[in-house]
Design a protein around this motif. Structure first.
Motif, PDB file in Angstrom:
ATOM      1  N   MET A 178      59.725  -5.526  64.182  1.00 42.13           N
ATOM      2  CA  MET A 178      59.585  -4.644  62.948  1.00 42.13           C
ATOM      3  C   MET A 178      58.420  -4.524  62.491  1.00 42.13           C
ATOM      4  SD  MET A 178      61.503  -6.281  59.343  1.00 42.13           S
ATOM      5  CE  MET A 178      60.326  -7.659  59.177  1.00 42.13           C
ATOM      6  N   ILE A 179      58.177  -3.256  62.062  1.00 42.43           N
ATOM      7  CA  ILE A 179      56.958  -3.054  61.311  1.00 42.43           C
ATOM      8  C   ILE A 179      56.676  -3.542  60.150  1.00 42.43           C
ATOM      9  CG2 ILE A 179      55.529  -0.840  60.709  1.00 42.43           C
ATOM     10  CD1 ILE A 179      56.787   0.479  62.868  1.00 42.43           C
ATOM     11  N   ARG A 180      55.446  -4.232  59.983  1.00 38.37           N
ATOM     12  CA  ARG A 180      55.326  -4.676  58.653  1.00 38.37           C
ATOM     13  C   ARG A 180      53.801  -4.430  58.597  1.00 38.37           C
ATOM     14  NH1 ARG A 180      52.969  -9.338  56.210  1.00 38.37           N
ATOM     15  NH2 ARG A 180      54.086  -9.952  54.108  1.00 38.37           N
ATOM     16  N   PHE A 181      53.054  -3.978  57.118  1.00 38.04           N
ATOM     17  CA  PHE A 181      51.720  -3.888  56.741  1.00 38.04           C
ATOM     18  C   PHE A 181      51.362  -5.170  56.123  1.00 38.04           C
ATOM     19  CE2 PHE A 181      53.955   0.346  56.425  1.00 38.04           C
ATOM     20  CZ  PHE A 181      53.533   0.667  57.492  1.00 38.04           C
ATOM     21  N   ALA A 182      50.426  -5.916  56.804  1.00 34.62           N
ATOM     22  CA  ALA A 182      49.971  -7.086  56.218  1.00 34.62           C
ATOM     23  C   ALA A 182      49.092  -7.190  55.048  1.00 34.62           C
ATOM     24  CB  ALA A 182      49.114  -7.722  57.314  1.00 34.62           C
ATOM     25  N   ASP A 183      48.744  -5.998  54.912  1.00 33.46           N
ATOM     26  CA  ASP A 183      48.045  -5.801  53.653  1.00 33.46           C
ATOM     27  C   ASP A 183      47.586  -4.356  53.191  1.00 33.46           C
ATOM     28  OD1 ASP A 183      45.847  -5.313  55.363  1.00 33.46           O
ATOM     29  OD2 ASP A 183      44.908  -7.349  55.185  1.00 33.46           O
ATOM     30  N   ALA A 218      47.251   2.136  59.676  1.00 34.62           N
ATOM     31  CA  ALA A 218      48.431   2.891  60.431  1.00 34.62           C
ATOM     32  C   ALA A 218      48.118   4.234  60.296  1.00 34.62           C
ATOM     33  CB  ALA A 218      49.632   2.104  59.831  1.00 34.62           C
ATOM     34  N   LEU A 219      47.719   5.010  58.986  1.00 33.89           N
ATOM     35  CA  LEU A 219      47.609   6.311  58.898  1.00 33.89           C
ATOM     36  C   LEU A 219      46.694   7.002  59.947  1.00 33.89           C
ATOM     37  CD1 LEU A 219      47.656   6.487  55.013  1.00 33.89           C
ATOM     38  CD2 LEU A 219      49.740   6.641  56.612  1.00 33.89           C
ATOM     39  N   SER A 220      45.905   6.209  60.320  1.00 31.36           N
ATOM     40  CA  SER A 220      44.587   6.709  61.267  1.00 31.36           C
ATOM     41  C   SER A 220      45.130   6.569  62.638  1.00 31.36           C
ATOM     42  CB  SER A 220      43.307   6.021  61.123  1.00 31.36           C
ATOM     43  OG  SER A 220      43.450   4.517  61.094  1.00 31.36           O
ATOM     44  N   ALA A 221      46.205   5.901  63.008  1.00 26.00           N
ATOM     45  CA  ALA A 221      46.519   5.766  64.347  1.00 26.00           C
ATOM     46  C   ALA A 221      47.976   5.989  64.568  1.00 26.00           C
ATOM     47  CB  ALA A 221      46.283   4.161  64.741  1.00 26.00           C
ATOM     48  N   LEU A 222      48.248   7.434  64.343  1.00 26.81           N
ATOM     49  CA  LEU A 222      49.605   7.721  64.291  1.00 26.81           C
ATOM     50  C   LEU A 222      50.025   8.447  65.633  1.00 26.81           C
ATOM     51  CD1 LEU A 222      50.016   9.856  60.972  1.00 26.81           C
ATOM     52  CD2 LEU A 222      50.709   7.477  61.283  1.00 26.81           C
ATOM     53  N   ALA A 271      54.798  -4.769  48.945  1.00 23.05           N
ATOM     54  CA  ALA A 271      56.022  -5.334  49.220  1.00 23.05           C
ATOM     55  C   ALA A 271      57.128  -4.189  49.333  1.00 23.05           C
ATOM     56  CB  ALA A 271      56.649  -6.266  48.033  1.00 23.05           C
ATOM     57  N   ALA A 272      56.977  -3.122  48.569  1.00 21.88           N
ATOM     58  CA  ALA A 272      58.018  -2.034  48.534  1.00 21.88           C
ATOM     59  C   ALA A 272      57.850  -1.252  49.922  1.00 21.88           C
ATOM     60  CB  ALA A 272      57.650  -1.032  47.332  1.00 21.88           C
ATOM     61  N   LEU A 273      56.850  -1.144  50.178  1.00 23.90           N
ATOM     62  CA  LEU A 273      56.153  -0.120  51.533  1.00 23.90           C
ATOM     63  C   LEU A 273      56.798  -1.154  52.647  1.00 23.90           C
ATOM     64  CD1 LEU A 273      52.719   0.543  50.899  1.00 23.90           C
ATOM     65  CD2 LEU A 273      54.553   2.283  51.117  1.00 23.90           C
ATOM     66  N   ASN A 274      56.660  -2.445  52.645  1.00 26.13           N
ATOM     67  CA  ASN A 274      57.492  -3.129  53.744  1.00 26.13           C
ATOM     68  C   ASN A 274      58.850  -3.087  53.719  1.00 26.13           C
ATOM     69  OD1 ASN A 274      55.173  -3.928  55.413  1.00 26.13           O
ATOM     70  ND2 ASN A 274      54.518  -5.452  53.657  1.00 26.13           N
ATOM     71  N   ALA A 275      59.358  -3.264  52.361  1.00 24.93           N
ATOM     72  CA  ALA A 275      60.873  -2.988  52.314  1.00 24.93           C
ATOM     73  C   ALA A 275      61.486  -1.846  53.099  1.00 24.93           C
ATOM     74  CB  ALA A 275      61.414  -3.173  51.069  1.00 24.93           C
ATOM     75  N   GLY A 276      60.765  -0.781  53.172  1.00 20.62           N
ATOM     76  CA  GLY A 276      60.929   0.525  53.468  1.00 20.62           C
ATOM     77  C   GLY A 276      60.980   0.299  55.099  1.00 20.62           C
ATOM     78  N   ALA A 319      59.171   3.775  54.961  1.00 19.92           N
ATOM     79  CA  ALA A 319      60.302   3.876  55.908  1.00 19.92           C
ATOM     80  C   ALA A 319      59.877   5.222  56.708  1.00 19.92           C
ATOM     81  CB  ALA A 319      61.533   4.292  55.220  1.00 19.92           C
ATOM     82  N   ILE A 320      59.250   6.276  56.182  1.00 19.76           N
ATOM     83  CA  ILE A 320      58.911   7.620  56.746  1.00 19.76           C
ATOM     84  C   ILE A 320      57.624   7.107  57.871  1.00 19.76           C
ATOM     85  CG2 ILE A 320      58.109   9.987  56.792  1.00 19.76           C
ATOM     86  CD1 ILE A 320      59.867   9.973  53.993  1.00 19.76           C
ATOM     87  N   LEU A 321      56.684   6.241  57.135  1.00 15.31           N
ATOM     88  CA  LEU A 321      55.633   5.942  58.073  1.00 15.31           C
ATOM     89  C   LEU A 321      55.893   5.130  59.475  1.00 15.31           C
ATOM     90  CD1 LEU A 321      52.692   5.740  58.959  1.00 15.31           C
ATOM     91  CD2 LEU A 321      52.232   3.706  57.010  1.00 15.31           C
ATOM     92  N   ALA A 322      56.894   4.118  59.044  1.00 11.52           N
ATOM     93  CA  ALA A 322      57.370   3.234  60.141  1.00 11.52           C
ATOM     94  C   ALA A 322      58.291   4.363  61.111  1.00 11.52           C
ATOM     95  CB  ALA A 322      58.342   2.356  59.599  1.00 11.52           C
TER      96      ALA A 322
END
Length: 338
Positions: A1-6, A13-17, A142-147, A237-240
């Motif tokens: 599962m993808i999760r952004f620690a901070d 993540a946006l620089s390594a798509l 938290a919202a980004l990670n929920a997505g 979600a779209i980033l994940a």
């Protein structure tokens, strides 16, 4: 599962798509040239098939699993009279989704999409963006990670939708912050408000931009200050999906606005996305222009919920049916022409 620690992990993540599988794209194009039809005669269906091949990294893509996720959140700015409905409707509609009685339920059944609903702290609206930041850094993360957590890795096509009374106001603010222009250019009637309601929305967006824009120095901070929980969740979600190479059907104005701060800084971000439709919200056509995406449908819809994306799923299915099931000239013993 993808999760952004901070926050730094989100930005990294946006620089390594990842991109599409180029070998699969080439093979899919070759197959299209060999099918029993004049070259290009199926128009955008051909392009969709090649697009899907690239992101699924196979010359013969499939969509046995379509995933739909509706995120729900409440907004402090709704107290300023920017919606035709009271905030209680958000929770009531979540119950309707779960009971199977909303438009998105019917549309998901019709296109065989698996629907899930993710409410996000409905009892705790975000801050009124005209007076304060929508979320703290922890709340936005938290919202980004929920997505991100809502996206299943076995999904072959994803679309996300939203429910949140008043959320066209933060969506308009996000678009203005990302791409510029007066607030009035991005503010429409949303849920069906009158001219006085539109004027209140414009004022709220103007005040929000005056307060926050000097500090909106990256996508995270823009989402945190001007967005909302369900909006940030859609972006996550779209980033994940991009990180997992899952193709995405973008829904309407609010779903697209959720990634506007990302696209403004990473112009190629929507490479894994198809624009399902162009809604009746006036800012949506302008936003798709900035994204460089041509919508598959123009039906005058403005419901949200992911409804426009659900309506477009059969088009993607048609593209893959022709791509996978047609005979080649050699198989059909048909002369291919010159």
């Amino acid at each position: 599962m993808i999760r952004f620690a901070d926050r730094a992990a989100f930005t990294a993540a946006l620089s390594a798509l990842p991109g599409p599988g180029e070998a699969a794209v080439t093979a899919a194009r070759t197959r299209q040239a060999e099918l029993t039809k004049p070259a290009g005669s199926l128009g955008r269906l051909e392009d969709i098939a090649v697009f899907m091949a690239g992101w699924q990294n196979t010359p013969r893509p499939r969509i046995d699993r379509v995933q739909a996720v509706v995120f729900a959140g409440n907004h402090g700015v709704a107290a300023r009279g920017v919606s035709a409905f009271p905030v209680e409707v958000t929770e009531q509609m979540v119950a309707n989704f779960r009971a199977g009685g909303a438009a998105i339920n019917a549309l998901c059944r019709s296109c065989s999409a698996d629907l899930s609903v993710v409410p996000l702290d409905l009892e705790r609206p975000t801050g009124d963006i005209s007076e304060e930041a929508a979320m703290s850094e922890a709340e936005c993360l938290a919202a980004l990670n929920a997505g991100a957590a809502a996206v299943s890795p076995d999904t072959q096509l994803l679309f996300v939708g939203e429910m949140g009374i008043g959320n066209t106001t933060p969506a308009s603010a996000l678009c203005a912050a990302a791409f510029g222009g007066e607030a009035a250019l991005w503010c429409g009637k949303g849920s069906g408000i009158d001219d006085e309601g539109v004027a209140r929305k414009i004022l709220a967006v103007e005040q929000a931009l005056a307060l926050h824009l000097p500090d909106c120095d990256d996508a995270f901070e823009t989402l945190r200050r001007l967005g909302g929980r369900e909006i940030a969740a859609m972006a996550g979600a779209i980033l994940a999906a991009r990180m997992m190479r899952i193709p995405v059907l973008l829904d309407g104005f609010i779903a697209c606005a959720s990634i506007a701060p990302i696209v403004a800084r990473v112009p190629g971000f929507t490479a894994h996305c198809l624009a399902a439709h162009c809604s009746a919200e006036p800012g949506h056509v302008r936003l798709l222009g900035y994204f460089g995406l041509e919508p598959l449908l123009r039906l005058g819809m403005r419901l949200g919920e992911g409804s426009g994306a659900a309506a477009a799923v059969p088009i993607v299915r048609a593209a893959l049916a022709t791509h996978n099931e047609m005979a080649t000239f050699a198989e059909a013993a048909v002369a291919s022409g010159s």
